[in-house]
Structures are given as structure tokens and as C-alpha cells.
Motif scaffolding. Structure first.
Motif, PDB file in Angstrom:
ATOM      1  N   LYS A 290       0.831  -1.202   0.000  1.00 28.27           N
ATOM      2  CA  LYS A 290       0.000   0.000   0.000  1.00 28.27           C
ATOM      3  C   LYS A 290       0.871   1.260   0.000  1.00 28.27           C
ATOM      4  O   LYS A 290       0.579   2.231  -0.696  1.00 28.27           O
ATOM      5  CB  LYS A 290      -0.914  -0.006   1.230  1.00 28.27           C
ATOM      6  CG  LYS A 290      -1.962  -1.110   1.228  1.00 28.27           C
ATOM      7  CD  LYS A 290      -2.800  -1.051   2.501  1.00 28.27           C
ATOM      8  CE  LYS A 290      -3.830  -2.157   2.555  1.00 28.27           C
ATOM      9  NZ  LYS A 290      -4.654  -2.106   3.775  1.00 28.27           N
ATOM     10  N   ARG A 291       1.954   1.219   0.780  1.00 27.79           N
ATOM     11  CA  ARG A 291       2.839   2.385   0.849  1.00 27.79           C
ATOM     12  C   ARG A 291       3.474   2.687  -0.499  1.00 27.79           C
ATOM     13  O   ARG A 291       3.711   3.853  -0.851  1.00 27.79           O
ATOM     14  CB  ARG A 291       3.928   2.146   1.897  1.00 27.79           C
ATOM     15  CG  ARG A 291       4.762   3.376   2.239  1.00 27.79           C
ATOM     16  CD  ARG A 291       5.924   3.031   3.119  1.00 27.79           C
ATOM     17  NE  ARG A 291       6.912   2.227   2.410  1.00 27.79           N
ATOM     18  CZ  ARG A 291       7.831   2.741   1.595  1.00 27.79           C
ATOM     19  NH1 ARG A 291       7.875   4.044   1.348  1.00 27.79           N
ATOM     20  NH2 ARG A 291       8.693   1.953   0.994  1.00 27.79           N
ATOM     21  N   ARG A 292       3.726   1.657  -1.275  1.00 29.07           N
ATOM     22  CA  ARG A 292       4.388   1.835  -2.570  1.00 29.07           C
ATOM     23  C   ARG A 292       3.410   2.198  -3.696  1.00 29.07           C
ATOM     24  O   ARG A 292       3.812   2.290  -4.854  1.00 29.07           O
ATOM     25  CB  ARG A 292       5.153   0.572  -2.945  1.00 29.07           C
ATOM     26  CG  ARG A 292       6.293   0.253  -1.988  1.00 29.07           C
ATOM     27  CD  ARG A 292       7.140  -0.880  -2.508  1.00 29.07           C
ATOM     28  NE  ARG A 292       8.137  -1.297  -1.544  1.00 29.07           N
ATOM     29  CZ  ARG A 292       9.133  -2.136  -1.819  1.00 29.07           C
ATOM     30  NH1 ARG A 292       9.246  -2.638  -3.038  1.00 29.07           N
ATOM     31  NH2 ARG A 292       9.986  -2.473  -0.880  1.00 29.07           N
ATOM     32  N   GLY A 293       2.146   2.365  -3.372  1.00 34.76           N
ATOM     33  CA  GLY A 293       1.225   2.824  -4.401  1.00 34.76           C
ATOM     34  C   GLY A 293       0.049   1.916  -4.681  1.00 34.76           C
ATOM     35  O   GLY A 293      -0.782   2.223  -5.526  1.00 34.76           O
ATOM     36  N   ARG A 294      -0.031   0.761  -4.020  1.00 33.57           N
ATOM     37  CA  ARG A 294      -1.129  -0.193  -4.172  1.00 33.57           C
ATOM     38  C   ARG A 294      -1.127  -0.831  -5.568  1.00 33.57           C
ATOM     39  O   ARG A 294      -0.250  -0.604  -6.360  1.00 33.57           O
ATOM     40  CB  ARG A 294      -2.485   0.460  -3.865  1.00 33.57           C
ATOM     41  CG  ARG A 294      -2.523   1.102  -2.463  1.00 33.57           C
ATOM     42  CD  ARG A 294      -3.869   1.782  -2.215  1.00 33.57           C
ATOM     43  NE  ARG A 294      -3.808   2.590  -1.008  1.00 33.57           N
ATOM     44  CZ  ARG A 294      -4.357   2.256   0.163  1.00 33.57           C
ATOM     45  NH1 ARG A 294      -5.021   1.122   0.267  1.00 33.57           N
ATOM     46  NH2 ARG A 294      -4.246   3.042   1.207  1.00 33.57           N
ATOM     47  N   ASN A 295      -2.166  -1.663  -5.823  1.00 30.83           N
ATOM     48  CA  ASN A 295      -2.272  -2.415  -7.068  1.00 30.83           C
ATOM     49  C   ASN A 295      -0.987  -3.193  -7.327  1.00 30.83           C
ATOM     50  O   ASN A 295      -0.435  -3.178  -8.427  1.00 30.83           O
ATOM     51  CB  ASN A 295      -2.591  -1.494  -8.262  1.00 30.83           C
ATOM     52  CG  ASN A 295      -2.805  -2.297  -9.546  1.00 30.83           C
ATOM     53  OD1 ASN A 295      -3.315  -3.409  -9.510  1.00 30.83           O
ATOM     54  ND2 ASN A 295      -2.386  -1.723 -10.673  1.00 30.83           N
ATOM     55  N   ARG A 296      -0.512  -3.878  -6.325  1.00 34.19           N
ATOM     56  CA  ARG A 296       0.733  -4.619  -6.460  1.00 34.19           C
ATOM     57  C   ARG A 296       0.847  -5.646  -5.340  1.00 34.19           C
ATOM     58  O   ARG A 296       0.086  -5.632  -4.374  1.00 34.19           O
ATOM     59  CB  ARG A 296       1.933  -3.681  -6.406  1.00 34.19           C
ATOM     60  CG  ARG A 296       2.119  -2.998  -5.046  1.00 34.19           C
ATOM     61  CD  ARG A 296       3.185  -1.908  -5.141  1.00 34.19           C
ATOM     62  NE  ARG A 296       2.704  -0.822  -5.986  1.00 34.19           N
ATOM     63  CZ  ARG A 296       3.491  -0.071  -6.742  1.00 34.19           C
ATOM     64  NH1 ARG A 296       4.791  -0.283  -6.782  1.00 34.19           N
ATOM     65  NH2 ARG A 296       2.989   0.896  -7.486  1.00 34.19           N
ATOM     66  N   CYS A 297       1.840  -6.529  -5.494  1.00 31.53           N
ATOM     67  CA  CYS A 297       2.166  -7.501  -4.455  1.00 31.53           C
ATOM     68  C   CYS A 297       3.605  -7.288  -4.022  1.00 31.53           C
ATOM     69  O   CYS A 297       4.493  -7.131  -4.867  1.00 31.53           O
ATOM     70  CB  CYS A 297       1.993  -8.933  -4.990  1.00 31.53           C
ATOM     71  SG  CYS A 297       2.610 -10.211  -3.874  1.00 31.53           S
ATOM     72  N   VAL A 298       3.832  -7.258  -2.735  1.00 36.19           N
ATOM     73  CA  VAL A 298       5.194  -7.309  -2.219  1.00 36.19           C
ATOM     74  C   VAL A 298       5.394  -8.716  -1.686  1.00 36.19           C
ATOM     75  O   VAL A 298       4.668  -9.171  -0.802  1.00 36.19           O
ATOM     76  CB  VAL A 298       5.438  -6.252  -1.128  1.00 36.19           C
ATOM     77  CG1 VAL A 298       6.837  -6.411  -0.541  1.00 36.19           C
ATOM     78  CG2 VAL A 298       5.263  -4.854  -1.704  1.00 36.19           C
ATOM     79  N   LEU A 299       6.355  -9.395  -2.270  1.00 31.70           N
ATOM     80  CA  LEU A 299       6.555 -10.815  -2.043  1.00 31.70           C
ATOM     81  C   LEU A 299       7.881 -11.058  -1.342  1.00 31.70           C
ATOM     82  O   LEU A 299       8.908 -10.519  -1.746  1.00 31.70           O
ATOM     83  CB  LEU A 299       6.521 -11.548  -3.391  1.00 31.70           C
ATOM     84  CG  LEU A 299       6.919 -13.018  -3.425  1.00 31.70           C
ATOM     85  CD1 LEU A 299       5.925 -13.852  -2.647  1.00 31.70           C
ATOM     86  CD2 LEU A 299       7.008 -13.491  -4.871  1.00 31.70           C
ATOM     87  N   ALA A 300       7.867 -11.869  -0.293  1.00 30.43           N
ATOM     88  CA  ALA A 300       9.096 -12.210   0.419  1.00 30.43           C
ATOM     89  C   ALA A 300       9.389 -13.687   0.222  1.00 30.43           C
ATOM     90  O   ALA A 300       8.503 -14.527   0.370  1.00 30.43           O
ATOM     91  CB  ALA A 300       8.956 -11.898   1.910  1.00 30.43           C
ATOM     92  N   GLY A 301      10.621 -13.973  -0.081  1.00 28.91           N
ATOM     93  CA  GLY A 301      11.035 -15.354  -0.209  1.00 28.91           C
ATOM     94  C   GLY A 301      11.598 -15.848   1.100  1.00 28.91           C
ATOM     95  O   GLY A 301      11.142 -15.483   2.181  1.00 28.91           O
ATOM     96  N   ALA A 302      12.615 -16.684   1.025  1.00 30.70           N
ATOM     97  CA  ALA A 302      13.192 -17.264   2.237  1.00 30.70           C
ATOM     98  C   ALA A 302      13.793 -16.191   3.134  1.00 30.70           C
ATOM     99  O   ALA A 302      13.773 -16.295   4.352  1.00 30.70           O
ATOM    100  CB  ALA A 302      14.250 -18.287   1.864  1.00 30.70           C
ATOM    101  N   ASP A 303      14.334 -15.150   2.537  1.00 31.32           N
ATOM    102  CA  ASP A 303      14.900 -14.040   3.296  1.00 31.32           C
ATOM    103  C   ASP A 303      13.856 -12.945   3.378  1.00 31.32           C
ATOM    104  O   ASP A 303      13.541 -12.286   2.392  1.00 31.32           O
ATOM    105  CB  ASP A 303      16.167 -13.531   2.604  1.00 31.32           C
ATOM    106  CG  ASP A 303      16.844 -12.407   3.385  1.00 31.32           C
ATOM    107  OD1 ASP A 303      16.300 -12.007   4.435  1.00 31.32           O
ATOM    108  OD2 ASP A 303      17.901 -11.947   2.945  1.00 31.32           O
ATOM    109  N   ILE A 304      13.320 -12.731   4.580  1.00 32.37           N
ATOM    110  CA  ILE A 304      12.211 -11.789   4.732  1.00 32.37           C
ATOM    111  C   ILE A 304      12.624 -10.364   4.390  1.00 32.37           C
ATOM    112  O   ILE A 304      11.802  -9.533   4.047  1.00 32.37           O
ATOM    113  CB  ILE A 304      11.638 -11.858   6.174  1.00 32.37           C
ATOM    114  CG1 ILE A 304      10.288 -11.141   6.252  1.00 32.37           C
ATOM    115  CG2 ILE A 304      12.599 -11.268   7.175  1.00 32.37           C
ATOM    116  CD1 ILE A 304       9.221 -11.765   5.447  1.00 32.37           C
ATOM    117  N   THR A 305      13.929 -10.057   4.448  1.00 28.71           N
ATOM    118  CA  THR A 305      14.371  -8.700   4.135  1.00 28.71           C
ATOM    119  C   THR A 305      14.494  -8.480   2.641  1.00 28.71           C
ATOM    120  O   THR A 305      14.617  -7.348   2.180  1.00 28.71           O
ATOM    121  CB  THR A 305      15.730  -8.416   4.795  1.00 28.71           C
ATOM    122  OG1 THR A 305      16.720  -9.308   4.262  1.00 28.71           O
ATOM    123  CG2 THR A 305      15.650  -8.596   6.301  1.00 28.71           C
TER     124      THR A 305
END
Length: 316
Positions: A290-305
């Protein structure tokens, strides 16, 4: 009990002649299974759960009372109705059976009409209980799984993933600027929007075992099928595009002219047996989307960072 399926009845008695009499009384109406000892019956009940069990009380080895106790101790069989079929007629024995969880008693020598009537009655009661339980796990507005169903399923999958050290995937989904949508279009169209988005999300879960549920308000959650690791970005992209293809106008959205969604997604081995850490991470990533503008997915793999952005795009 699945609607339209033939009810499965397990007959347990150490005397083959008694098994035959019961089978003849019920022949043609049910899917009948048989066991002549308690251990075999327990194995059958666990491998292929019955809709009802007719259980002899007096058997060598594992008797009816002990078998019933073990059935009630297993999640897969604890809700299966058990009718004791016995020559015992003492009130104390009946009380003991009901206290252990039996739903009825049929005395020997049996009367086939009585057996058929009792079996019909308890199968119908089970069918009604199953239907009520199923309805209790469905969200009344959207028709998909509700928060209770998600909580139960997530507890089971997260515990298994933690114990087996296997990754599990979860995606938290939020409809962008839904309050503004409701304020502008009204609650009727708002409810319709929730229904249509829920259907689109559910239809995008194509693997057997994927679960889409309403998490609360305009938030949804998707749990990936066990063993379907990888391809989280592809799944998230399908979800984003499925909602955009609904082409629902949203003139009050600062993200775009149509209804869209934001997603926070995580796929890894849980650090905690209840998977709470994965849900918290997915929630933080949803906030980041949401902070980056919405209409998107922020995806984390094995490394959460190590996060990456998967943004929704126009469909050609």
C-alpha cells in the motif's frame, strides 16, 4: 457426508453370522464395510471414515467400549455416530455406552426393520449436522470460506509445515480504497464488489488444496496448497489480473479508475508452530504494498528482508 453420495456404514462384530444378518438388513441402500475384530475396525475407520458404525459391544481383545473410546480420540472419527449392537440389556451397560459417546442401542436378536429405521434416523441427523457445520465455515456475504475456516485450516497447515520443516505460502489481499468505494457507490454495490472480488480470487486458486477465505471486511487471505512451493509471483500476478479483469469502475480511487487489490505474500518454513510469524510478515508486506502505491504484491522469499514488488499491469 457429501450430498448425493451413498452413505458408508461400517459393521463390526466378531461373529460372521451377525455381520451377515446386519448386512442383509441394509443391503442395497448403503456402502457396507465389515470387520470382525476391533483392531481391524479401527484401521478401516481411520483409512476410510464411515458415516455410521454399527458396533458389537462384547468382542475378544479390543471390545466395543474401548474401540469407541479410541474412535472418539481421533479427529477423523470422533464425529462418526456409533450405534451399539448388543445382547446386553442392563441399564448400567446402556448408560456406560451413552456416556462413552454412542448415539443409540440395538439389542440382539436384531429386527431388520428396527435396524433400518435407526440407521436412517442417525444418518439423517449426521447429514444435517454436516450441513450446519459446512454453513458455519462459509462467509455469508461472499460465499467463500470464512475466518473460522481459515483459522482452522491455517492452524493445521502451519503446524504440519513447522514440524516437517517445509515451506507454506500465504497471501493477504486487500481491496484498494474500499471505504471510498462504499462511500461513493453505496453499501449495495459495495457488497456486490466484495462478492465479485471473492469469486475472482477463488477461481484463481486452481490447485487442489488452495484455500481462499474472507479475512475480515475487505481483506482476504489465500493459503497455498501443501507442497506447491515456488511460483508465488505467478499466483500473485493471476490474482491481480483477475480482479482488474472484473473492470469495476472506482472513480474515487487514487490508484486507478478501476477496482484493484494489494497483496502481501510470504512463502517459507514457519518459525513458530502456529505460523503467527508468517501472518505477521504477510501483513507487514501488505502495508508495504500500500505504501508503494497499491495495485501490487510485495513478495518475500526465504529471506524476509529481500522483498520485491510485483505490480498489476493493464490487460492487453
Amino acid at each position: 457426508m457429501n450430498p448425493g453420495s451413498v452413505p458408508r456404514v461400517l459393521i463390526v462384530d466378531d461373529e460372521p453370522a451377525n455381520v451377515r444378518v446386519l448386512a442383509e438388513a441394509l443391503q442395497g441402500a448403503y456402502d457396507l464395510r465389515f470387520a470382525t475384530d476391533g483392531e481391524r475396525a479401527l484401521g478401516l475407520a481411520m483409512a476410510l471414515p464411515a458415516d455410521l458404525i454399527l458396533l458389537d459391544v462384547v468382542m475378544p481383545g479390543l471390545d466395543g467400549f474401548e474401540l469407541l473410546r479410541r474412535l472418539k480420540a481421533q479427529p477423523a472419527t470422533r464425529d462418526v455416530p456409533v450405534i451399539f449392537v448388543t445382547a446386553l440389556s442392563e441399564v448400567g451397560e446402556e448408560e456406560r455406552g451413552f456416556a462413552a459417546g454412542a448415539v443409540d442401542y440395538i439389542t440382539k436378536p436384531i429386527s431388520p426393520p428396527i435396524v433400518r429405521a435407526r440407521v436412517r434416523t442417525h444418518l439423517e441427523l449426521k447429514r444435517q449436522r454436516d450441513l450446519l457445520e459446512q454453513r458455519a465455515l462459509i462467509d455469508g456475504l461472499t460465499g467463500i470460506a470464512n475466518r473460522r475456516r481459515f483459522d482452522e485450516e491455517w492452524a493445521r497447515r502451519a503446524a504440519a509445515a513447522f514440524e516437517q520443516r517445509l515451506p507454506v505460502g500465504v497471501l493477504l489481499v486487500d481491496i484498494d480504497h474500499f471505504k471510498q468505494y462504499n462511500d461513493h457507490y453505496g453499501h449495495g454495490p459495495g457488497d456486490d464488489c466484495l462478492r465479485r472480488v471473492a469469486t475472482a480470487l477463488q477461481e484463481s486458486c486452481q490447485r487442489a488444496g488452495d484455500l481462499a477465505a474472507r479475512y475480515g471486511g475487505e481483506e482476504f487471505v489465500i493459503v497455498r496448497a501443501a507442497g506447491s512451493t515456488g511460483e508465488m509471483d505467478s499466483h500473485a500476478s493471476q490474482l491481480l489480473q483477475a480482479v482488474r479483469r472484473l473492470d469495476l469502475p472506482h472513480v474515487k480511487s487514487s490508484t486507478g479508475p478501476r477496482v484493484s487489490i494489494s497483496i502481501g505474500a510470504v512463502e517459507r518454513v514457519p518459525d513458530l508452530g502456529d505460523g503467527r510469524d508468517l501472518l505477521e510478515n504477510a501483513d507487514r508486506l501488505l502495508y508495504e504494498a500500500k505504501r508503494r502505491g497499491r495495485n501490487r504484491c510485495v513478495l518475500a522469499g526465504a529471506d524476509i528482508t529481500a522483498t520485491r514488488v510485483l505490480q498489476g499491469e493493464e490487460t492487453p
